[in-house]
Motif scaffolding. Structure first.
Motif, PDB file in Angstrom:
ATOM      1  N   SER A   1       0.992  -1.360   0.031  1.00 54.69           N
ATOM      2  CA  SER A   1       0.065   0.012  -0.177  1.00 54.69           C
ATOM      3  C   SER A   1       0.685   1.299   0.073  1.00 54.69           C
ATOM      4  CB  SER A   1      -1.017   0.035   1.487  1.00 54.69           C
ATOM      5  OG  SER A   1      -1.973  -0.829   1.084  1.00 54.69           O
ATOM      6  N   ALA A   2       2.100   1.246   0.541  1.00 49.19           N
ATOM      7  CA  ALA A   2       2.903   2.353   0.667  1.00 49.19           C
ATOM      8  C   ALA A   2       3.467   2.836  -0.919  1.00 49.19           C
ATOM      9  CB  ALA A   2       4.200   1.994   1.543  1.00 49.19           C
ATOM     10  N   LEU A   3       3.791   1.570  -1.584  1.00 47.30           N
ATOM     11  CA  LEU A   3       4.154   1.788  -2.759  1.00 47.30           C
ATOM     12  C   LEU A   3       3.140   2.213  -3.635  1.00 47.30           C
ATOM     13  CD1 LEU A   3       6.795   0.227  -1.732  1.00 47.30           C
ATOM     14  CD2 LEU A   3       6.876  -0.970  -3.872  1.00 47.30           C
ATOM     15  N   PHE A   4       2.021   1.560  -3.482  1.00 47.38           N
ATOM     16  CA  PHE A   4       0.941   2.213  -4.264  1.00 47.38           C
ATOM     17  C   PHE A   4       0.790   3.737  -4.125  1.00 47.38           C
ATOM     18  CE2 PHE A   4      -4.202   2.297  -4.401  1.00 47.38           C
ATOM     19  CZ  PHE A   4      -3.974   2.848  -5.501  1.00 47.38           C
ATOM     20  N   ALA A   5       0.755   4.232  -2.907  1.00 47.14           N
ATOM     21  CA  ALA A   5       0.264   5.661  -2.639  1.00 47.14           C
ATOM     22  C   ALA A   5       1.625   6.387  -3.146  1.00 47.14           C
ATOM     23  CB  ALA A   5       0.188   5.670  -1.009  1.00 47.14           C
ATOM     24  N   ALA A   6       2.740   5.905  -2.894  1.00 50.80           N
ATOM     25  CA  ALA A   6       3.756   6.464  -3.380  1.00 50.80           C
ATOM     26  C   ALA A   6       3.936   6.797  -5.139  1.00 50.80           C
ATOM     27  CB  ALA A   6       5.487   5.742  -3.108  1.00 50.80           C
ATOM     28  N   ALA A   7       3.407   5.851  -5.827  1.00 39.83           N
ATOM     29  CA  ALA A   7       3.390   5.907  -7.446  1.00 39.83           C
ATOM     30  C   ALA A   7       2.308   6.897  -7.420  1.00 39.83           C
ATOM     31  CB  ALA A   7       2.821   4.370  -7.722  1.00 39.83           C
ATOM     32  N   VAL A   8       1.153   6.851  -6.705  1.00 42.85           N
ATOM     33  CA  VAL A   8       0.073   7.927  -7.016  1.00 42.85           C
ATOM     34  C   VAL A   8       0.564   9.284  -6.885  1.00 42.85           C
ATOM     35  CG1 VAL A   8      -2.071   8.730  -6.144  1.00 42.85           C
ATOM     36  CG2 VAL A   8      -1.821   6.295  -6.662  1.00 42.85           C
TER      37      VAL A   8
END
Length: 358
Positions: free
Chosen positions: A214-221
């Motif tokens: 979830s951290a990587l998903f949020a970072a990509a966003v």
């Protein structure tokens, strides 16, 4: 009324599911989004094997849609759970999924949940994409939770869609492989790219939670691109890492042999479901958690005296990566995941992941 979202993988998936729900605009007309989730977390959070059920918590609030987790809820020792704190830090209502009554029992829970909410579709959200496993990927780690949700929603006979948030960010199926599974004639049904501003709603949860996917998903966003060192492996963030890709439920089940096997067997317990998953994939998640105890983010080192020394150790462990997760950083420093907020403050970096500094 609101649509129901299901965080298919447990762990930190409620965070990615919350970001997805907010990006879809759910909750804008009234109450907060409702997210159903397992209490199934990594051993450093919960040392007991398998998912927790209703009997493993105190302080759950019974509602028509199911047992609601609040900040006052507590896992019964020796079990542990991040869900009560997520209930405080996410702008959603969290409902506990209890798979201990077998597939039919889980299907009935989901049927009741959907019936208590709006008549719209149920949205199944998986952060990373192992919900579309074919069972033979060399990096696959945890196929069972997602497959149980697919099978239970199918058995419940509800209108549901499957949404992969941040393809590849869980490190279980490479992103390019997942994107191929959303190709022509795959049953794909739309793509959403959350706006960077949507991540503000989950920033508080990500400031302490050990979730990496979830951290990587949020970072990509938020626009981060590059290679991120995680505890398991280095994961590339691309433009596709910021997308939420949709697929019809039946098409997702067709891709997932564990879900199809569950529908055929109709297991009456989590152990029986795990045995089936192991026969199909070679991965037995319950047996793995019952195996010999292994160190799980122990605090083996004193807290770093200054940021410069901390960055030196983190860079030495990260190799050629451009970024690291908070969980990777605390591991590199020999600290527990509970030190994530302290390490973030020390590093002076409040984002979902940390850019390596020279």
């Amino acid at each position: 009324m609101t649509d129901l979202f299901i965080a298919a993988g447990g762990g930190g998936d409620p965070i990615g599911a919350a970001l997805t729900a907010i990006a879809m605009g759910d909750g804008a007309d009234g109450g907060p989004p409702v997210i159903a989730t397992y209490a199934w977390e990594r051993p450093e959070v919960d040392p007991t094997p398998g998912p927790l059920g209703v009997r493993d918590f105190t302080g759950l609030v019974p509602r028509p849609e199911g047992p609601v987790l609040t900040p006052a809820a507590r896992a019964v020792a020796p079990a542990g759970s991040t869900l009560p704190r997520l209930a405080a830090d996410l702008p959603v209502r969290l409902v506990l999924l209890d798979p201990h009554q077998g597939l039919a029992g889980l299907a009935e829970q989901i049927r009741r949940l959907a019936g208590a909410l709006a008549p719209g579709p149920v949205r199944i959200v998986d952060v990373g994409g192992d919900i579309l496993t074919h069972g033979d990927e060399g990096t696959l780690c945890s196929p069972l939770p997602d497959a149980l949700v697919l099978a239970a929603c199918t058995l419940a006979g509800i209108h549901a869609t499957v949404h992969v948030a941040g393809a590849g960010t869980d490190g279980e199926i490479p992103q390019e492989v997942l994107l191929d599974r959303f190709g022509a004639d795959s049953g794909a049904c739309g793509r959403l790219t959350p706006a960077a501003g949507h991540t503000a709603a989950v920033a508080r949860a990500l400031s302490w939670h050990p979730s990496e996917a979830s951290a990587l998903f949020a970072a990509a966003v938020r626009g981060v691109r590059g290679t991120v060192a995680t505890v398991g492996r280095a994961i590339p963030l691309t433009d596709a890492s910021a997308d939420v890709l949709g697929m019809r439920l039946a098409a997702a089940v067709e891709q997932n042999p564990v879900a199809r096997g569950l529908l055929e067997l109709r297991p009456t317990s989590v152990d029986e479901a795990a045995d089936l998953s192991a026969r199909l994939t070679g991965i037995h998640e319950i047996a793995r958690e019952r195996g010999p105890a292994v160190p799980s983010d122990p605090a083996t080192e004193p807290f770093p005296a200054d940021a410069h020394r901390a960055w030196e150790r983190i860079r030495a462990m990260a190799g050629p990566a451009s970024h690291v997760t908070s969980r990777f950083a605390v591991r590199a420093l020999g600290l527990s995941w509970r030190h994530v907020p302290d390490v973030r403050a020390l590093l002076g970096d409040e984002g979902p992941v940390h850019a390596l500094r020279s």
